[in-house]
Design a protein around this motif. Structure first.
Motif, PDB file in Angstrom:
ATOM      1  N   SER A 440       0.747  -1.186   0.365  1.00 47.42           N
ATOM      2  CA  SER A 440       0.043  -0.153  -0.122  1.00 47.42           C
ATOM      3  C   SER A 440       0.519   1.222   0.156  1.00 47.42           C
ATOM      4  CB  SER A 440      -0.790  -0.007   1.547  1.00 47.42           C
ATOM      5  OG  SER A 440      -0.022   0.230   2.547  1.00 47.42           O
ATOM      6  N   SER A 441       0.267   2.274  -0.936  1.00 48.47           N
ATOM      7  CA  SER A 441       0.865   3.867  -0.534  1.00 48.47           C
ATOM      8  C   SER A 441      -0.067   4.657   0.282  1.00 48.47           C
ATOM      9  CB  SER A 441       1.359   3.680  -2.088  1.00 48.47           C
ATOM     10  OG  SER A 441       2.189   5.149  -2.003  1.00 48.47           O
ATOM     11  N   PRO A 442       0.026   5.803   1.242  1.00 43.54           N
ATOM     12  CA  PRO A 442      -0.966   6.982   0.865  1.00 43.54           C
ATOM     13  C   PRO A 442      -0.948   8.112  -0.055  1.00 43.54           C
ATOM     14  CG  PRO A 442       1.642   6.543   2.242  1.00 43.54           C
ATOM     15  CD  PRO A 442       1.817   5.855   1.868  1.00 43.54           C
ATOM     16  N   GLU A 448      -5.330   4.865   0.095  1.00 43.46           N
ATOM     17  CA  GLU A 448      -4.812   3.853   0.281  1.00 43.46           C
ATOM     18  C   GLU A 448      -4.044   3.501  -1.161  1.00 43.46           C
ATOM     19  OE1 GLU A 448      -4.488   0.722   2.800  1.00 43.46           O
ATOM     20  OE2 GLU A 448      -4.031   1.245   4.593  1.00 43.46           O
ATOM     21  N   ARG A 509       6.945  -1.667   2.512  1.00 46.76           N
ATOM     22  CA  ARG A 509       5.566  -0.559   2.878  1.00 46.76           C
ATOM     23  C   ARG A 509       5.879   0.420   4.016  1.00 46.76           C
ATOM     24  NH1 ARG A 509       2.539  -4.644   4.929  1.00 46.76           N
ATOM     25  NH2 ARG A 509       3.174  -4.240   6.925  1.00 46.76           N
ATOM     26  N   LYS A 510       6.811   0.269   4.746  1.00 42.37           N
ATOM     27  CA  LYS A 510       7.296   1.381   6.069  1.00 42.37           C
ATOM     28  C   LYS A 510       8.169   2.343   4.943  1.00 42.37           C
ATOM     29  CE  LYS A 510      10.378   1.251  10.398  1.00 42.37           C
ATOM     30  NZ  LYS A 510      10.700   1.019  11.091  1.00 42.37           N
ATOM     31  N   GLU A 512       8.228   3.121   2.237  1.00 40.08           N
ATOM     32  CA  GLU A 512       6.882   3.518   1.238  1.00 40.08           C
ATOM     33  C   GLU A 512       6.141   4.765   1.983  1.00 40.08           C
ATOM     34  OE1 GLU A 512       5.136   4.810  -2.400  1.00 40.08           O
ATOM     35  OE2 GLU A 512       6.774   4.068  -1.837  1.00 40.08           O
ATOM     36  N   TRP A 513       5.542   4.351   3.421  1.00 43.39           N
ATOM     37  CA  TRP A 513       5.131   5.520   3.827  1.00 43.39           C
ATOM     38  C   TRP A 513       6.003   6.743   4.773  1.00 43.39           C
ATOM     39  CZ3 TRP A 513      -0.486   5.739   4.758  1.00 43.39           C
ATOM     40  CH2 TRP A 513      -1.158   4.606   4.520  1.00 43.39           C
ATOM     41  N   SER A 514       6.837   5.951   5.067  1.00 42.88           N
ATOM     42  CA  SER A 514       8.054   6.791   5.542  1.00 42.88           C
ATOM     43  C   SER A 514       8.431   7.976   4.395  1.00 42.88           C
ATOM     44  CB  SER A 514       8.919   6.491   6.437  1.00 42.88           C
ATOM     45  OG  SER A 514       9.696   7.726   6.538  1.00 42.88           O
ATOM     46  N   SER A 517       5.510  10.256   2.966  1.00 43.78           N
ATOM     47  CA  SER A 517       5.658  11.455   4.543  1.00 43.78           C
ATOM     48  C   SER A 517       6.400  12.232   4.293  1.00 43.78           C
ATOM     49  CB  SER A 517       5.331  10.777   5.617  1.00 43.78           C
ATOM     50  OG  SER A 517       4.056   9.527   5.891  1.00 43.78           O
TER      51      SER A 517
END
Length: 526
Positions: A440-442, A448, A509-510, A512-514, A517
């Protein structure tokens, strides 16, 4: 390996030729009539059970009475040409010796914890069985652990002893001063090391007479450190029921092992797949366990071994089967192989089909979890009479269950729940895709969206990437539900994987979200 040859008279060890040759006729698939292991039904659970006395010693007695054939219990080889075969009587003798070493020489008691970090060497099975005989709780670990990993495990478990090789001994010594409970260090090596006990010498001089403890079903037997999606590895404690489950008819139907079968389990001894597939399952059935000490994995050697030895059952991580298929060998019709099993991660649909087409054997996927032993976490997932695994799946019209992925892997895009494996399967059908990982990507509108990290096949590396992204997106829309297509695509040289070949989606995922953001935060600054 000189040690193995040195004691070949005592333990029936001999050197083999390096060349590949046909398996001896007496070791080909034969059927033997006579008694089988004592069986309980699926609902008749005994209060006491010990794998050493109820299984290993049982088969040793059957051999003594001539009620089991001449096949070995453990058949071990390595890439240097060394070969070792132990029957159940020899395994009983040696594991009793180890039990005496642990209790008499090392002073360990029932319930104490022992860390076991060994590669695929015979001593792993001896120590494991010695621990089960004495009630010592053993904790397997992969040899790829680093000092900080070893320190964490020793401290968390309050381990009183460790068994490892001279390769890892310096790593242990570098952190031992921070482990106050660690009192005994046992070395498996041709060489001696200051501060370490020589396990092989101790086994040789120990008594083969030992009385096995009467362990209750709920008594602890083994602990695995299992990686979650967040935080440090968790201690997952299993009782003797883990070994007993291999007795149940419902479980024995899975692998359908007989006394005449030869099972090759390629799992690293640090993982639960090895404890189940390279110990409990084959020996409960009185089968031969075949082990090849091969590091690193070489798919060419795997293919040769499957042609040379009378292996009937093969159990390995998905990455192993994938590597074999990538060799593009014309003939994969192995002469004695009948059953293949995998687990730990889902293979792509086309890979299952390709294995069946090239070998003529259906590759069966085994599903299970290591992580059911933390009391608080376990209570959280109990739903009345049901246990919530934390996985997502769908049921089709015929009642078949289709695995989607971990609940924390499943992508929620605009209300649609999308399993990463679904998208990865679709991408795999395109000739440009060698491997992919979907996470997933924000997204500010949808919450997502689907993002695909893709490793390209060499011929497509020079293609226009923007055009290729559009082509891949359209391809996914055409082979599966359009809402599942990846709205974001990133081409990468390789995917992060665990030592067993699993793709680390959580890591992607971690990141990507980091990254997203951080980018949004920079954009928002005045």
């Amino acid at each position: 390996m000189q040690w193995l040859v040195r004691f070949r008279v005592l333990w029936g060890i001999h050197k083999s030729f390096h060349a590949f040759h046909p398996a001896p006729s007496q070791l080909r698939c034969q059927s033997f009539s006579g008694v089988g292991a004592p069986k309980w039904n699926d609902h008749d659970v005994p209060k006491e059970f010990n794998f050493a006395s109820d299984v290993l010693d049982y088969w040793a007695q059957m051999e003594k009475e001539g009620k089991r054939g001449p096949e070995p219990a453990l058949w071990w080889i390595n890439t240097q040409g060394d070969e070792m075969k132990w029957n159940f009587r020899e395994m009983r003798d040696l594991s009793c010796r180890v039990a005496n070493v642990l209790t008499q020489t090392c002073g360990l008691q029932r319930g104490d914890h022992l860390t076991l970090i060994l590669p695929r060497v015979p001593e792993w099975w001896l120590v494991a069985m010695g621990c089960i005989r004495t009630g010592i709780v053993f904790m397997p670990g992969t040899t790829q652990l680093k000092p900080k990993d070893i320190l964490y495990r020793l401290q968390m478990s309050n381990s009183k002893a460790i068994v490892t090789t001279d390769t890892l001994a310096p790593e242990v010594d570098s952190v031992a001063s921070e482990c106050p409970t660690l009192k005994t260090k046992l070395l498996v090596s041709e060489n001696s090391l200051n501060g370490w006990l020589d396990l092989r010498s101790l086994i040789k001089s120990a008594s083969p007479e030992h009385t096995c403890v009467k362990s209750k079903m709920e008594d602890p037997m083994i602990i695995f450190f299992t990686s979650g999606t967040t935080g440090f590895p968790k201690m997952a404690k299993h009782n003797h029921g883990l070994a007993f489950r291999s007795y149940l008819p419902a479980c024995r139907n899975l692998m359908q092992l007989k006394k005449s079968d030869v099972l090759w389990c390629m799992s690293d001894p640090g993982w639960i797949l090895a404890a189940v597939g390279a110990l409990f399952e084959p020996w409960t059935a009185g089968s031969t366990l075949f082990i090849h000490h091969m590091s690193p994995f070489d798919p060419k050697i795997i293919i040769k071994v499957l042609f040379k030895y009378p292996i009937t059952h093969c159990l390995a991580a998905p990455a192993v089967f994938r590597m074999v298929l990538q060799q593009k060998v014309a003939n994969l019709r192995f002469p004695t192989l009948k059953h293949c099993y995998t687990g730990g991660e889902s293979l792509l649909t086309e890979e299952f089909e390709q294995w069946k087409k090239q070998t003529g054997i259906l590759l069966r996927e085994i599903y299970g979890q290591t992580e059911t032993n933390d009391p608080e976490k376990t209570v959280e997932v109990h739903c009345g009479d049901f246990y919530n695994t934390g996985d997502k799946a769908t049921i089709d019209e015929e009642g078949y269950i289709w695995f989607l992925g971990r609940s924390d892997d499943v992508i929620n895009a605009s209300g649609y729940r999308i399993g990463p494996v679904e998208v990865e399967n679709a991408l795999a059908e395109h000739p440009a895709v060698a491997e992919s990982a979907v996470v997933s990507s924000p997204d500010p509108t949808r919450g997502e969206v689907v993002k695909a990290f893709i490793v390209l096949n060499p011929p497509f590396l020079s293609h226009d990437q923007d055009q290729l992204v559009k082509e891949l997106q359209q391809h996914v829309k055409s082979v599966t539900a359009p809402y599942k297509y990846p709205r974001k695509v990133e081409f990468v040289p390789e995917l992060p994987k665990t030592v067993t070949g699993k793709i680390k989606r959580s890591e992607l995922r971690k990141k990507e979200w980091s990254d997203v953001s951080s980018s949004q935060a920079r954009t928002a600054r005045p």
